[in-house]
Scaffold this motif. Sequence first.
Motif, PDB file in Angstrom:
ATOM      1  N   ASP A  73       1.655  84.953   4.170  1.00 34.35           N
ATOM      2  CA  ASP A  73       0.585  84.745   4.864  1.00 34.35           C
ATOM      3  C   ASP A  73       0.716  84.281   6.558  1.00 34.35           C
ATOM      4  O   ASP A  73       0.029  84.398   7.300  1.00 34.35           O
ATOM      5  CB  ASP A  73      -0.423  83.290   4.467  1.00 34.35           C
ATOM      6  CG  ASP A  73      -0.994  83.493   3.294  1.00 34.35           C
ATOM      7  OD1 ASP A  73      -1.020  84.660   2.862  1.00 34.35           O
ATOM      8  OD2 ASP A  73      -1.377  82.404   2.443  1.00 34.35           O
ATOM      9  N   HIS A  86       0.699  87.436   8.478  1.00 36.35           N
ATOM     10  CA  HIS A  86      -0.452  88.041   8.860  1.00 36.35           C
ATOM     11  C   HIS A  86      -1.206  86.877   9.959  1.00 36.35           C
ATOM     12  O   HIS A  86      -1.900  87.421  10.825  1.00 36.35           O
ATOM     13  CB  HIS A  86      -1.468  87.924   7.609  1.00 36.35           C
ATOM     14  CG  HIS A  86      -1.121  89.098   6.740  1.00 36.35           C
ATOM     15  ND1 HIS A  86      -1.331  90.519   6.733  1.00 36.35           N
ATOM     16  CD2 HIS A  86      -0.603  88.981   5.326  1.00 36.35           C
ATOM     17  CE1 HIS A  86      -0.818  91.063   5.780  1.00 36.35           C
ATOM     18  NE2 HIS A  86      -0.561  90.252   4.882  1.00 36.35           N
ATOM     19  N   GLU A  87      -0.754  85.665   9.691  1.00 27.89           N
ATOM     20  CA  GLU A  87      -1.470  84.741  10.890  1.00 27.89           C
ATOM     21  C   GLU A  87      -0.735  85.129  12.100  1.00 27.89           C
ATOM     22  O   GLU A  87      -1.504  84.929  13.210  1.00 27.89           O
ATOM     23  CB  GLU A  87      -0.977  83.429  10.286  1.00 27.89           C
ATOM     24  CG  GLU A  87      -2.073  82.868   9.208  1.00 27.89           C
ATOM     25  CD  GLU A  87      -3.252  82.774   9.564  1.00 27.89           C
ATOM     26  OE1 GLU A  87      -3.597  82.559  10.711  1.00 27.89           O
ATOM     27  OE2 GLU A  87      -4.255  82.536   8.701  1.00 27.89           O
ATOM     28  N   ARG A 101      -2.357  88.200  13.756  1.00 26.55           N
ATOM     29  CA  ARG A 101      -3.718  87.860  14.265  1.00 26.55           C
ATOM     30  C   ARG A 101      -3.241  87.063  15.519  1.00 26.55           C
ATOM     31  O   ARG A 101      -4.296  87.295  16.700  1.00 26.55           O
ATOM     32  CB  ARG A 101      -4.498  86.888  13.233  1.00 26.55           C
ATOM     33  CG  ARG A 101      -4.843  88.094  12.016  1.00 26.55           C
ATOM     34  CD  ARG A 101      -6.218  87.155  11.277  1.00 26.55           C
ATOM     35  NE  ARG A 101      -5.519  86.234  10.438  1.00 26.55           N
ATOM     36  CZ  ARG A 101      -5.050  86.449   9.045  1.00 26.55           C
ATOM     37  NH1 ARG A 101      -5.334  87.708   8.736  1.00 26.55           N
ATOM     38  NH2 ARG A 101      -4.706  85.714   8.437  1.00 26.55           N
ATOM     39  N   ASP A 148      -3.373  92.639  15.201  1.00 24.40           N
ATOM     40  CA  ASP A 148      -4.331  93.268  14.076  1.00 24.40           C
ATOM     41  C   ASP A 148      -5.381  94.074  14.874  1.00 24.40           C
ATOM     42  O   ASP A 148      -6.073  94.951  14.137  1.00 24.40           O
ATOM     43  CB  ASP A 148      -4.961  92.089  13.519  1.00 24.40           C
ATOM     44  CG  ASP A 148      -5.555  91.093  14.463  1.00 24.40           C
ATOM     45  OD1 ASP A 148      -5.423  91.200  15.836  1.00 24.40           O
ATOM     46  OD2 ASP A 148      -6.667  90.546  14.120  1.00 24.40           O
ATOM     47  N   ILE A 162       5.500  94.343   5.593  1.00 24.40           N
ATOM     48  CA  ILE A 162       4.361  93.987   5.759  1.00 24.40           C
ATOM     49  C   ILE A 162       3.489  94.729   7.115  1.00 24.40           C
ATOM     50  O   ILE A 162       2.580  95.218   6.902  1.00 24.40           O
ATOM     51  CB  ILE A 162       4.055  92.493   5.919  1.00 24.40           C
ATOM     52  CG1 ILE A 162       4.341  91.846   4.613  1.00 24.40           C
ATOM     53  CG2 ILE A 162       2.631  92.111   6.368  1.00 24.40           C
ATOM     54  CD1 ILE A 162       3.886  90.457   4.502  1.00 24.40           C
ATOM     55  N   ASN A 189       0.874  97.183   5.745  1.00 26.71           N
ATOM     56  CA  ASN A 189      -0.729  96.693   5.790  1.00 26.71           C
ATOM     57  C   ASN A 189      -1.212  96.995   7.260  1.00 26.71           C
ATOM     58  O   ASN A 189      -2.535  96.913   7.286  1.00 26.71           O
ATOM     59  CB  ASN A 189      -0.473  95.187   5.611  1.00 26.71           C
ATOM     60  CG  ASN A 189      -0.125  94.459   4.346  1.00 26.71           C
ATOM     61  OD1 ASN A 189       0.978  94.817   3.996  1.00 26.71           O
ATOM     62  ND2 ASN A 189      -1.114  94.158   3.617  1.00 26.71           N
ATOM     63  N   TYR A 190      -0.413  97.331   8.288  1.00 23.13           N
ATOM     64  CA  TYR A 190      -0.920  97.534   9.720  1.00 23.13           C
ATOM     65  C   TYR A 190      -0.662  99.049   9.899  1.00 23.13           C
ATOM     66  O   TYR A 190      -1.108  99.265  11.013  1.00 23.13           O
ATOM     67  CB  TYR A 190      -0.484  96.353  10.752  1.00 23.13           C
ATOM     68  CG  TYR A 190      -0.733  95.015  10.215  1.00 23.13           C
ATOM     69  CD1 TYR A 190      -1.880  94.722  10.930  1.00 23.13           C
ATOM     70  CD2 TYR A 190      -0.018  94.399   9.470  1.00 23.13           C
ATOM     71  CE1 TYR A 190      -2.372  93.512  10.592  1.00 23.13           C
ATOM     72  CE2 TYR A 190      -0.162  93.131   9.140  1.00 23.13           C
ATOM     73  CZ  TYR A 190      -1.463  92.622   9.720  1.00 23.13           C
ATOM     74  OH  TYR A 190      -1.790  91.293   9.329  1.00 23.13           O
TER      75      TYR A 190
END
Length: 314
Positions: free
Chosen positions: A76, A79-80, A83, A88, A109, A113-114
Amino acid sequence: MNSFVLTFGIAALLFSTGLVSYLATARRYQSSDSVANSYDEWTEDGILEFYWGEHIHLGHYGTPPQRKDFLQAKADFVHEMARWGGLDKLPAGTSVLDVGCGIGGSSRILAQNYGFNVTGVTISPQQVKRAQELTPGGLSAKFMVDDAMSLSFPDGSFDVVWSIETGPHIPDKESFAKELLRVVKPGGLLVVADWNQRDVRQKPLNAWEKPVMRQLLDQWSHPEFSSIEGFSETLEATGFVEGKVITDDWTQATLPSWLDSIWQGIVRPRGLVKFGVYGFIKSLREVPTLLLMRLAFGTGLCRFGMFRAVRTNQ
């Protein structure tokens, strides 16, 4: 009764052994080799990966913090940070340099994910080897040995430079700041997350803080901590920053990580079977430092700093 006495005696012996090991084997920063050797050793024996997973950094537990699985909190965090840093909003194919990539958890990641093209660098050859082993074929993430104070890439090589918890291992913060920004393309992003100490220019260390800080430096090969204010000034002083460096304090969101990391040794007892007495003693040896970290971050002696900067067009 005899069984209780025996168990207590064994526990006391193990604790004493761990404490003596902690006090007698400080891993003071000597050179970049001492950092590389420490991470090579942890990577080869697999203990750190077993308890901390593929992300060798703190987790993000939300604001305000909530109970969360230790390993999930680490994912997490990535991802934080993405952002917060604005990653993102960037398109697939964006080139990212992950400085101090560890065994590649964040890099994977960012790639998976991106859709970014990620290059991870670390000073530890064993971390590079393990990162390559953990990365699936076809994923746009590659890894190499490199020195954060003298990166081997040309100027303006990457759309984004990303770094998590690398700065405390760097003795020359000015060279570190300059190298991070040098390899960012004009108009590109630098996003950094790091452990920091309080700005001692405003409030010097007191009598109990000085020995605590000394242990935090000596035990994990840290030559020096910056402050959030100090490192943002260092970044701006490079002349590569457009406007001002944006900062944030994630101390509270990451604070549960310290005690959670100790708790892993209790809730995952198969580690004792996997790594034996040696692994148990080696893990136990880290507990005092983890507790001191919790004390330092909990009292304001240390802070978890976030940094975001845009590279100038010059």
